[in-house]
Motif scaffolding. Structure first.
Motif, PDB file in Angstrom:
ATOM      1  N   GLY A 103     -40.736  82.855  11.813  1.00 38.38           N
ATOM      2  CA  GLY A 103     -41.260  82.988  10.542  1.00 38.38           C
ATOM      3  C   GLY A 103     -40.488  82.116   9.450  1.00 38.38           C
ATOM      4  N   SER A 104     -39.136  81.802   9.953  1.00 37.75           N
ATOM      5  CA  SER A 104     -38.164  80.983   9.139  1.00 37.75           C
ATOM      6  C   SER A 104     -38.119  79.586   9.166  1.00 37.75           C
ATOM      7  CB  SER A 104     -36.891  81.605   9.191  1.00 37.75           C
ATOM      8  OG  SER A 104     -36.213  81.127  10.462  1.00 37.75           O
ATOM      9  N   GLU A 105     -39.204  78.864  10.095  1.00 29.25           N
ATOM     10  CA  GLU A 105     -39.278  77.692  10.541  1.00 29.25           C
ATOM     11  C   GLU A 105     -39.102  76.718   9.343  1.00 29.25           C
ATOM     12  OE1 GLU A 105     -40.544  80.067  14.106  1.00 29.25           O
ATOM     13  OE2 GLU A 105     -41.070  79.919  11.814  1.00 29.25           O
ATOM     14  N   GLU A 106     -40.060  76.926   8.522  1.00 28.61           N
ATOM     15  CA  GLU A 106     -40.292  76.092   7.388  1.00 28.61           C
ATOM     16  C   GLU A 106     -39.045  75.920   6.456  1.00 28.61           C
ATOM     17  OE1 GLU A 106     -43.261  75.076   3.666  1.00 28.61           O
ATOM     18  OE2 GLU A 106     -43.804  76.523   5.032  1.00 28.61           O
ATOM     19  N   ARG A 107     -38.734  77.170   6.066  1.00 26.19           N
ATOM     20  CA  ARG A 107     -37.428  77.395   5.319  1.00 26.19           C
ATOM     21  C   ARG A 107     -36.121  76.674   5.918  1.00 26.19           C
ATOM     22  NH1 ARG A 107     -38.652  82.479   5.371  1.00 26.19           N
ATOM     23  NH2 ARG A 107     -36.910  83.210   6.531  1.00 26.19           N
ATOM     24  N   ASP A 108     -35.902  76.681   7.323  1.00 26.44           N
ATOM     25  CA  ASP A 108     -34.735  76.389   8.205  1.00 26.44           C
ATOM     26  C   ASP A 108     -35.080  74.796   8.204  1.00 26.44           C
ATOM     27  OD1 ASP A 108     -33.561  78.664   7.916  1.00 26.44           O
ATOM     28  OD2 ASP A 108     -34.105  79.198   9.809  1.00 26.44           O
ATOM     29  N   TYR A 109     -36.006  74.288   8.742  1.00 24.69           N
ATOM     30  CA  TYR A 109     -36.239  72.889   9.189  1.00 24.69           C
ATOM     31  C   TYR A 109     -36.526  72.005   7.873  1.00 24.69           C
ATOM     32  CZ  TYR A 109     -35.990  73.845  14.306  1.00 24.69           C
ATOM     33  OH  TYR A 109     -35.614  74.209  15.342  1.00 24.69           O
ATOM     34  N   GLU A 110     -37.234  72.458   6.873  1.00 27.31           N
ATOM     35  CA  GLU A 110     -37.669  71.679   5.881  1.00 27.31           C
ATOM     36  C   GLU A 110     -37.055  72.019   4.487  1.00 27.31           C
ATOM     37  OE1 GLU A 110     -42.008  71.272   5.627  1.00 27.31           O
ATOM     38  OE2 GLU A 110     -41.878  71.496   7.720  1.00 27.31           O
ATOM     39  N   GLU A 111     -37.419  73.111   3.862  1.00 27.72           N
ATOM     40  CA  GLU A 111     -36.608  73.579   2.802  1.00 27.72           C
ATOM     41  C   GLU A 111     -35.203  73.305   2.476  1.00 27.72           C
ATOM     42  OE1 GLU A 111     -38.076  77.136   1.153  1.00 27.72           O
ATOM     43  OE2 GLU A 111     -40.088  76.761   1.788  1.00 27.72           O
ATOM     44  N   LYS A 112     -34.262  74.083   3.576  1.00 32.38           N
ATOM     45  CA  LYS A 112     -33.182  74.090   3.293  1.00 32.38           C
ATOM     46  C   LYS A 112     -32.425  72.664   3.717  1.00 32.38           C
ATOM     47  CE  LYS A 112     -32.708  79.112   4.067  1.00 32.38           C
ATOM     48  NZ  LYS A 112     -32.013  80.080   4.843  1.00 32.38           N
ATOM     49  N   ARG A 113     -33.152  71.830   4.571  1.00 33.37           N
ATOM     50  CA  ARG A 113     -32.741  70.780   4.952  1.00 33.37           C
ATOM     51  C   ARG A 113     -32.545  69.796   3.666  1.00 33.37           C
ATOM     52  NH1 ARG A 113     -34.871  67.192   9.956  1.00 33.37           N
ATOM     53  NH2 ARG A 113     -34.219  64.913   9.168  1.00 33.37           N
ATOM     54  N   GLU A 114     -33.385  69.815   2.782  1.00 36.40           N
ATOM     55  CA  GLU A 114     -33.459  69.361   1.434  1.00 36.40           C
ATOM     56  C   GLU A 114     -32.155  69.544   0.492  1.00 36.40           C
ATOM     57  OE1 GLU A 114     -37.285  68.966  -0.480  1.00 36.40           O
ATOM     58  OE2 GLU A 114     -38.183  68.349   1.435  1.00 36.40           O
ATOM     59  N   ASP A 115     -32.337  71.104   0.473  1.00 32.19           N
ATOM     60  CA  ASP A 115     -31.388  71.748  -0.436  1.00 32.19           C
ATOM     61  C   ASP A 115     -29.852  71.564  -0.012  1.00 32.19           C
ATOM     62  OD1 ASP A 115     -33.401  72.704  -1.548  1.00 32.19           O
ATOM     63  OD2 ASP A 115     -32.875  74.796  -1.182  1.00 32.19           O
ATOM     64  N   TYR A 116     -29.400  71.480   1.292  1.00 31.41           N
ATOM     65  CA  TYR A 116     -28.103  71.299   1.711  1.00 31.41           C
ATOM     66  C   TYR A 116     -27.818  69.841   1.465  1.00 31.41           C
ATOM     67  CZ  TYR A 116     -28.702  76.021   3.611  1.00 31.41           C
ATOM     68  OH  TYR A 116     -28.962  77.450   3.817  1.00 31.41           O
ATOM     69  N   LEU A 117     -28.635  68.855   1.585  1.00 30.21           N
ATOM     70  CA  LEU A 117     -28.315  67.524   1.556  1.00 30.21           C
ATOM     71  C   LEU A 117     -28.036  67.488  -0.097  1.00 30.21           C
ATOM     72  CD1 LEU A 117     -28.149  64.630   2.546  1.00 30.21           C
ATOM     73  CD2 LEU A 117     -30.709  64.295   1.868  1.00 30.21           C
ATOM     74  N   LYS A 118     -29.013  67.876  -0.974  1.00 30.38           N
ATOM     75  CA  LYS A 118     -28.744  67.790  -2.157  1.00 30.38           C
ATOM     76  C   LYS A 118     -27.156  68.477  -2.784  1.00 30.38           C
ATOM     77  CE  LYS A 118     -30.590  67.017  -6.601  1.00 30.38           C
ATOM     78  NZ  LYS A 118     -31.182  65.785  -7.018  1.00 30.38           N
ATOM     79  N   ALA A 119     -26.901  69.579  -1.893  1.00 30.31           N
ATOM     80  CA  ALA A 119     -25.935  70.303  -2.689  1.00 30.31           C
ATOM     81  C   ALA A 119     -24.575  69.433  -2.060  1.00 30.31           C
ATOM     82  CB  ALA A 119     -25.918  71.668  -1.898  1.00 30.31           C
ATOM     83  N   GLY A 120     -24.533  68.777  -1.086  1.00 25.63           N
ATOM     84  CA  GLY A 120     -23.530  67.777  -0.756  1.00 25.63           C
ATOM     85  C   GLY A 120     -22.712  68.343   0.890  1.00 25.63           C
ATOM     86  N   VAL A 121     -23.550  69.258   1.477  1.00 25.77           N
ATOM     87  CA  VAL A 121     -23.168  69.642   2.807  1.00 25.77           C
ATOM     88  C   VAL A 121     -23.063  68.425   3.543  1.00 25.77           C
ATOM     89  CG1 VAL A 121     -23.804  71.121   4.813  1.00 25.77           C
ATOM     90  CG2 VAL A 121     -24.160  71.752   2.575  1.00 25.77           C
ATOM     91  N   ARG A 122     -21.908  68.422   4.333  1.00 26.75           N
ATOM     92  CA  ARG A 122     -21.585  67.287   5.395  1.00 26.75           C
ATOM     93  C   ARG A 122     -22.311  67.214   6.697  1.00 26.75           C
ATOM     94  NH1 ARG A 122     -15.185  66.886   5.159  1.00 26.75           N
ATOM     95  NH2 ARG A 122     -15.393  65.142   6.302  1.00 26.75           N
ATOM     96  N   LEU A 123     -22.628  68.564   7.132  1.00 24.72           N
ATOM     97  CA  LEU A 123     -23.213  68.602   8.607  1.00 24.72           C
ATOM     98  C   LEU A 123     -24.096  69.862   8.376  1.00 24.72           C
ATOM     99  CD1 LEU A 123     -20.291  68.278  11.086  1.00 24.72           C
ATOM    100  CD2 LEU A 123     -21.853  66.714  10.572  1.00 24.72           C
ATOM    101  N   TYR A 124     -25.274  69.809   8.863  1.00 22.34           N
ATOM    102  CA  TYR A 124     -26.219  71.031   8.874  1.00 22.34           C
ATOM    103  C   TYR A 124     -26.871  71.230  10.238  1.00 22.34           C
ATOM    104  CZ  TYR A 124     -30.399  73.611   7.920  1.00 22.34           C
ATOM    105  OH  TYR A 124     -31.200  74.783   8.088  1.00 22.34           O
ATOM    106  N   TRP A 125     -26.340  72.313  10.886  1.00 19.51           N
ATOM    107  CA  TRP A 125     -26.753  72.548  12.414  1.00 19.51           C
ATOM    108  C   TRP A 125     -27.972  73.544  12.307  1.00 19.51           C
ATOM    109  CZ3 TRP A 125     -21.351  72.962  14.727  1.00 19.51           C
ATOM    110  CH2 TRP A 125     -20.665  71.488  14.689  1.00 19.51           C
ATOM    111  N   ILE A 126     -28.818  73.389  12.925  1.00 20.76           N
ATOM    112  CA  ILE A 126     -29.949  74.485  13.221  1.00 20.76           C
ATOM    113  C   ILE A 126     -30.262  74.710  14.785  1.00 20.76           C
ATOM    114  CG2 ILE A 126     -32.436  74.681  12.803  1.00 20.76           C
ATOM    115  CD1 ILE A 126     -32.352  72.328  10.956  1.00 20.76           C
ATOM    116  N   PHE A 127     -29.943  75.864  15.075  1.00 19.38           N
ATOM    117  CA  PHE A 127     -30.218  76.350  16.340  1.00 19.38           C
ATOM    118  C   PHE A 127     -31.444  77.528  16.398  1.00 19.38           C
ATOM    119  CE2 PHE A 127     -25.653  75.466  16.053  1.00 19.38           C
ATOM    120  CZ  PHE A 127     -25.266  75.088  17.397  1.00 19.38           C
ATOM    121  N   ASP A 128     -32.172  76.959  17.408  1.00 19.13           N
ATOM    122  CA  ASP A 128     -33.691  77.592  17.431  1.00 19.13           C
ATOM    123  C   ASP A 128     -33.531  78.478  18.821  1.00 19.13           C
ATOM    124  OD1 ASP A 128     -36.216  78.511  17.566  1.00 19.13           O
ATOM    125  OD2 ASP A 128     -36.858  76.521  16.473  1.00 19.13           O
ATOM    126  N   PRO A 129     -33.572  79.925  18.803  1.00 20.99           N
ATOM    127  CA  PRO A 129     -33.339  80.623  19.951  1.00 20.99           C
ATOM    128  C   PRO A 129     -34.769  80.486  20.389  1.00 20.99           C
ATOM    129  CG  PRO A 129     -32.346  81.755  18.266  1.00 20.99           C
ATOM    130  CD  PRO A 129     -33.088  80.560  17.594  1.00 20.99           C
TER     131      PRO A 129
END
Length: 200
Positions: free
Chosen positions: A128-154
């Motif tokens: 249920g968090s796929e859209e948030r983690d793969y799309e929404e947060k991807r944009e947010d963290y880039l905008k915020a200035g994060v250097r690395l964003y790692w997504i682990f999908d069990p």
């Protein structure tokens, strides 16, 4: 939403309601749920299950071991309940599963979240968090200035590794036998077989 002293209580019925970032900073979330603010809208999600917890612990333990071996390279490793990424322009406040700060806060404040951005952000995907983690947060963290964003999908036993390149992400997807590592954290080697092997 009910008032509790100077705080506003929110719960699952608050999902989808609009709120300012300043108001969200003064809310008290009803236990049993997780809360974020996304583009001025409250997101309420259930506490993740055991697979999420086990994978997160494997990753966090590896990071802590790296910090013990190289205390000069990592200032802090934080969980979502211990920190916030506040983005006034986006009217968003995120609480990632794991954050790595390589340097101390740039301001002398017990609540430095408007100014202190983690270098590495890690999310473990829940059903249920796929859209948030793969799309929404991807944009947010880039905008915020994060250097690395790692997504682990069990669910897929895969990792998506995003590295900042200017104002965009460069994505990598190691195969199931691959290893996650970065020059920012010498000695860290997260073997995907070990990370997801905890689920067997």
């Amino acid at each position: 939403m009910a008032e509790i002293g100077t705080l506003t209580e929110i719960g699952p019925e608050s999902h989808g309601k609009r709120m300012s970032l300043e108001e969200f900073a003064r809310v008290e979330g009803r236990p049993g749920y997780l809360y974020e603010l996304s583009r001025g809208v409250i997101q309420v999600v259930d506490v993740p299950g055991v697979p999420h917890m086990l994978v997160k612990l494997r990753i966090r333990n590896a990071l802590v071991l790296c910090q013990v071996r190289h205390p000069d390279r990592i200032f802090a490793i934080a969980d979502g309940s211990d920190m916030a990424i506040r983005m006034p322009q986006l009217v968003s406040e995120r609480h990632p599963d794991i954050c790595v700060y390589l340097t101390p806060p740039p301001v002398d404040d017990v609540q430095p979240w408007d100014f202190w951005v983690p270098d590495i952000v890690i999310e473990v995907v829940s059903p249920g968090s796929e859209e948030r983690d793969y799309e929404e947060k991807r944009e947010d963290y880039l905008k915020a200035g994060v250097r690395l964003y790692w997504i682990f999908d069990p669910q897929t036993r895969s990792a998506t590794l995003l590295t900042r390149r200017g104002d965009e992400w460069r994505a990598q997807k190691p195969d199931e036998s691959g290893t996650v590592k970065t020059r920012l954290l010498p000695g860290l080697e997260l073997k995907l077989a070990d990370v997801f092997g905890v689920l067997d």
